[in-house]
Enzyme design. Structure first.
Site, PDB file in Angstrom:
ATOM      1  N   HIS A 228     -29.103  32.565 -55.210  1.00  0.00           N
ATOM      2  CA  HIS A 228     -29.806  33.357 -54.194  1.00  0.00           C
ATOM      3  C   HIS A 228     -31.016  32.595 -53.653  1.00  0.00           C
ATOM      4  CE1 HIS A 228     -31.936  34.171 -57.949  1.00  0.00           C
ATOM      5  NE2 HIS A 228     -33.009  34.374 -57.199  1.00  0.00           N
ATOM      6  N   ASP A 230     -34.979  33.435 -52.752  1.00  0.00           N
ATOM      7  CA  ASP A 230     -35.949  34.502 -53.048  1.00  0.00           C
ATOM      8  C   ASP A 230     -36.445  35.219 -51.792  1.00  0.00           C
ATOM      9  OD1 ASP A 230     -35.667  34.209 -55.719  1.00  0.00           O
ATOM     10  OD2 ASP A 230     -37.547  33.152 -56.061  1.00  0.00           O
ATOM     11  N   HIS A 287     -31.099  28.978 -55.643  1.00  0.00           N
ATOM     12  CA  HIS A 287     -31.147  28.785 -57.097  1.00  0.00           C
ATOM     13  C   HIS A 287     -30.464  29.906 -57.855  1.00  0.00           C
ATOM     14  CE1 HIS A 287     -34.647  31.285 -56.129  1.00  0.00           C
ATOM     15  NE2 HIS A 287     -34.481  31.807 -57.341  1.00  0.00           N
ATOM     16  N   ARG A 297     -34.221  35.314 -73.671  1.00  0.00           N
ATOM     17  CA  ARG A 297     -35.043  34.396 -72.861  1.00  0.00           C
ATOM     18  C   ARG A 297     -36.119  35.219 -72.168  1.00  0.00           C
ATOM     19  NH1 ARG A 297     -35.098  32.992 -67.185  1.00  0.00           N
ATOM     20  NH2 ARG A 297     -34.722  30.784 -66.686  1.00  0.00           N
TER      21      ARG A 297
HETATM   22  O1  AKG Z   1     -35.976  33.484 -64.561  1.00  0.00           O
HETATM   23  C1  AKG Z   1     -35.811  32.515 -63.825  1.00  0.00           C
HETATM   24  O2  AKG Z   1     -35.861  31.352 -64.229  1.00  0.00           O
HETATM   25  C2  AKG Z   1     -35.530  32.737 -62.349  1.00  0.00           C
HETATM   26  C3  AKG Z   1     -35.286  34.161 -61.966  1.00  0.00           C
HETATM   27  C4  AKG Z   1     -35.059  34.323 -60.498  1.00  0.00           C
HETATM   28  O3  AKG Z   1     -34.540  33.468 -59.853  1.00  0.00           O
HETATM   29  C5  AKG Z   1     -35.516  35.530 -59.812  1.00  0.00           C
HETATM   30  O4  AKG Z   1     -35.968  36.479 -60.452  1.00  0.00           O
HETATM   31  O5  AKG Z   1     -35.445  35.558 -58.573  1.00  0.00           O
HETATM   32 FE   FE2 Z   2     -34.991  33.789 -57.778  1.00  0.00          FE
END
Ligand code: AKG
Ligand code: FE2
Length: 326
Positions: A228, A230, A287, A297
């Site tokens: 996606h 952001d 990403h 995590r």
């Molecule tokens: O937790 C991560 O490393 C990225 C999470 C992510 O891409 C998001 O929340 O938009």
């Molecule tokens: Fe993200």
């Protein structure tokens, strides 16, 4: 040799029962080369074969998917400031230029810094995340979030309002101070790294803790592994920052951060306690997160905007006194 004579020889019919190959050989015998003998060179057959093999390899190389994987930040390295500058996506650049004015150069890319937040701070933040997220029981699977600004807390398929749960003594003033201190450090580092005056950058929402597990997600919204942008997922984002709160390969397996770049190239960040990843939130930074295979995590996403109208303030302990919904 006269043309008549040559035609006569070519017309000559081979003898009965003579195999086809022989016929050709006979023809070759009779036809005298017009332009002289074909040039030859030493090891001709060897070199012709080599060229054929090389040509085939070239075709295979250019038609295969040509995947290239780079580990941008390894778990076991400590990076002061590793950056990759990339051209901004067009619409992102347009929007930021409108907000910042022509005089501000908009820069896009990715940066990893392992020394602006210390390990002790990251561990305290992880504790804040664990405490809040444990209020709603065992992890439901996929991604669970805790947003101290709005109070949104994952509870199975839904959210509850942390501040309406009236859990006294859950967090202290120091917890909120720490949150603010870390947010400020990231804010300054981000402004410096992207060459922006820090007063032109504002904290925005959502800004949240995340916990990812290997359990199947409760809803499709908890499927964190999809690629996606952001800026498309969270409209107000202009710069995204992430602080990792525990360690890939130690506390959990899988769960690496992946930039999906053009031409099948990927660039990977391995989470590590206190590692800060910052990137421009436009289409230049597609990403995803790899599926977590085991363990849990923890990370916090702190987001920034250049649009003052989308600014939010730091969370405060006073919210525990009210049960306003988010
Ligand atoms: O937790 C991560 O490393 C990225 C999470 C992510 O891409 C998001 O929340 O938009
Ligand atoms: Fe993200």
């Amino acid at each position: 040799m006269s043309g008549e004579g040559l035609r006569e020889r070519i017309r000559k019919v081979p003898e009965e029962n003579t195999p086809r190959e022989t016929e050709d050989e006979n023809d070759a015998d009779i036809r005298e080369p017009i332009f002289g003998p074909m040039p030859t060179f030493p090891y001709q057959r060897f070199w012709t074969r080599m060229m054929l093999i090389f040509g085939t390899l070239l075709v295979v190389y250019f038609t295969s998917n040509n995947e290239k994987v780079v580990i941008f930040a390894k778990q076991n390295e400590k990076l002061n400031h590793r950056r990759q500058e990339i051209p901004c996506n067009k619409s992102y650049l347009y929007e930021l230029t409108n907000l910042l004015g022509e005089n501000e150069k908009v820069r896009c890319g990715r940066i990893v810094m392992d020394s602006i937040v210390n390990v002790q701070e990251a561990k305290k933040l992880a504790e804040i995340a664990r405490k809040g997220l444990s209020l709603t029981g065992e992890p439901a699977g996929g991604a669970s979030i805790l947003d101290l600004h709005s109070g949104a807390l994952s509870a199975g398929k839904n959210f509850v309002n942390l501040y309406a749960l009236n859990v006294s003594g859950l967090y202290s003033n120091e917890d909120f101070d720490l949150y603010k201190t870390v947010r400020r450090k990231v804010h300054e580092a981000l402004a410096f790294s992207f060459d922006l005056p820090s007063e032109k950058l504002f904290l925005t929402k959502p800004t949240f803790f995340s916990r990812l597990t290997a359990k199947p997600p409760a809803t499709v919204h908890d499927e964190y592994w999809h690629s996606h942008v952001d800026k498309e997922t969270y409209e107000s984002f202009h710069y995204t920052s992430l602080i990792y709160l525990n360690d890939f390969g130690i506390d959990f397996e899988g769960g690496r951060f992946v930039f999906d770049d053009p031409d099948n190239h990927t660039s990977i960040i391995e989470p590590k306690t206190a590692r800060v990843l910052m990137f421009s939130s436009g289409g230049e930074n597609i990403h995803r997160v790899e599926k977590v295979l085991s363990g849990q995590r923890f990370a916090i996403t702190i987001s920034f905007t250049c649009d003052k109208r989308k600014a939010i303030s730091d969370p405060s302990i006073t919210r525990f006194g009210s049960s306003k919904s988010f």
